[in-house]
Write a protein that holds these residues in place. Structure first.
Motif, short mmCIF file in Angstrom:
data_model
loop_
_atom_site.label_atom_id
_atom_site.label_comp_id
_atom_site.label_asym_id
_atom_site.label_seq_id
_atom_site.Cartn_x
_atom_site.Cartn_y
_atom_site.Cartn_z
N SER A 92 45.01 78.02 76.41
CA SER A 92 43.77 78.14 76.45
C SER A 92 42.88 78.83 76.18
O SER A 92 43.43 79.89 76.93
CB SER A 92 42.67 76.48 77.20
OG SER A 92 41.22 76.84 77.29
N ARG A 93 42.04 78.70 75.39
CA ARG A 93 40.65 79.82 75.12
C ARG A 93 40.09 80.21 77.00
O ARG A 93 39.46 79.00 78.06
CB ARG A 93 39.74 79.95 74.65
CG ARG A 93 40.00 80.11 72.99
CD ARG A 93 38.78 79.42 72.04
NE ARG A 93 37.81 78.73 72.36
CZ ARG A 93 36.31 78.91 72.37
NH1 ARG A 93 36.13 79.11 71.54
NH2 ARG A 93 35.74 78.08 72.59
N ASN A 95 36.87 78.35 77.67
CA ASN A 95 36.79 76.84 77.89
C ASN A 95 37.19 77.06 79.36
O ASN A 95 36.29 75.45 79.74
CB ASN A 95 38.02 75.95 77.00
CG ASN A 95 38.01 76.37 75.88
OD1 ASN A 95 37.11 76.29 75.22
ND2 ASN A 95 39.04 75.97 75.08
N THR A 98 33.14 76.56 80.58
CA THR A 98 32.07 75.46 79.85
C THR A 98 32.03 74.27 81.12
O THR A 98 32.84 73.39 82.20
CB THR A 98 33.21 74.47 79.23
OG1 THR A 98 33.54 75.68 77.86
CG2 THR A 98 32.06 73.16 78.75
N GLY A 121 35.40 72.15 82.16
CA GLY A 121 36.39 74.05 82.48
C GLY A 121 36.41 73.39 83.96
O GLY A 121 37.63 74.11 84.34
#
Length: 160
Positions: free
Chosen positions: A109-110, A113, A116, A120
Motif C-alpha cells: 500500500s501507499r 494510506n 488516514t 490507517g
C-alpha cells in the motif's frame, strides 16, 4: 417499492457499516497497541489471531451488508504453499474481498494510506508493505521487503 426500500435500507445499511467500521478500528487498535518494532516485526500470538479472525469476519459481514455474496470455489492456498498472492487489477475495493477471504494477509500500500484516520489504523494492523512515492529507492526497498517476508518461513503473513 424501490424508493421505499431505499428509504429504509440505505440508513440501516449505513448505520451497520459504520458500526462494523468502528468495531474493526477498535480491534485493530487493540492488536497494535504497545507493539514493539511496529512494522518491522511480525505480529504473533493473540494479536495475529485477532486480526485474522475478527477483521476477516467483520470485512465479510460488511460486504454481505452491502449486498455482496462471495462463494469460494476450491481451496485457498496456505502460507507454506503460497507466501505471495497476486490480485489484479488492484484498483478497486474488490481487493478487500480477496483480503477477507484469504485471512487478512499483508498488503502492498501507499505509505500515505497509513496516516488516514480510522482506515490507517486498520491498515496498520495488516502489517502492510508501505510504498513511498517520493523515495527513489522505494521500488527496490519494496521488492526486498516482499522477498524477506516470503522467505520468512511463516513468521510474516502472506503478502497480497
Amino acid at each position: 417499492q424501490s424508493v421505499l426500500q431505499g428509504i429504509i435500507l440505505l440508513p440501516l445499511r449505513a448505520t451497520c457499516l459504520t458500526f462494523i467500521l468502528l468495531l474493526a478500528w477498535l480491534f485493530a487498535s487493540i492488536a497494535i497497541f504497545c507493539q514493539h518494532g511496529r512494522g518491522s516485526v511480525p505480529l504473533k500470538g493473540w494479536r495475529r489471531r485477532m486480526i485474522r479472525t475478527t477483521l476477516s469476519g467483520l470485512t465479510r459481514t460488511a460486504f454481505f451488508i452491502m449486498g455482496f455474496q462471495v462463494k469460494v470455489k476450491g481451496k485457498v492456498a496456505s502460507l507454506p504453499e503460497a507466501p505471495i498472492f497476486v490480485a489484479a487489477p488492484h484498483s478497486s475495493f474488490f481487493d478487500a474481498i480477496v483480503c477477507a477471504l484469504t485471512g487478512m494477509p499483508s498488503i502492498v500500500s501507499r505509505a500515505e494510506n497509513l496516516s488516514t484516520p480510522v482506515f490507517g489504523t486498520i491498515l496498520s494492523s495488516l502489517q502492510p508493505v508501505a510504498v513511498s512515492r517520493q523515495d527513489p529507492d522505494s521500488r527496490k526497498n519494496t521488492v526486498a521487503e516482499i522477498t524477506k517476508r516470503a522467505l520468512s518461513r511463516g513468521q510474516w503473513p502472506q503478502v497480497i
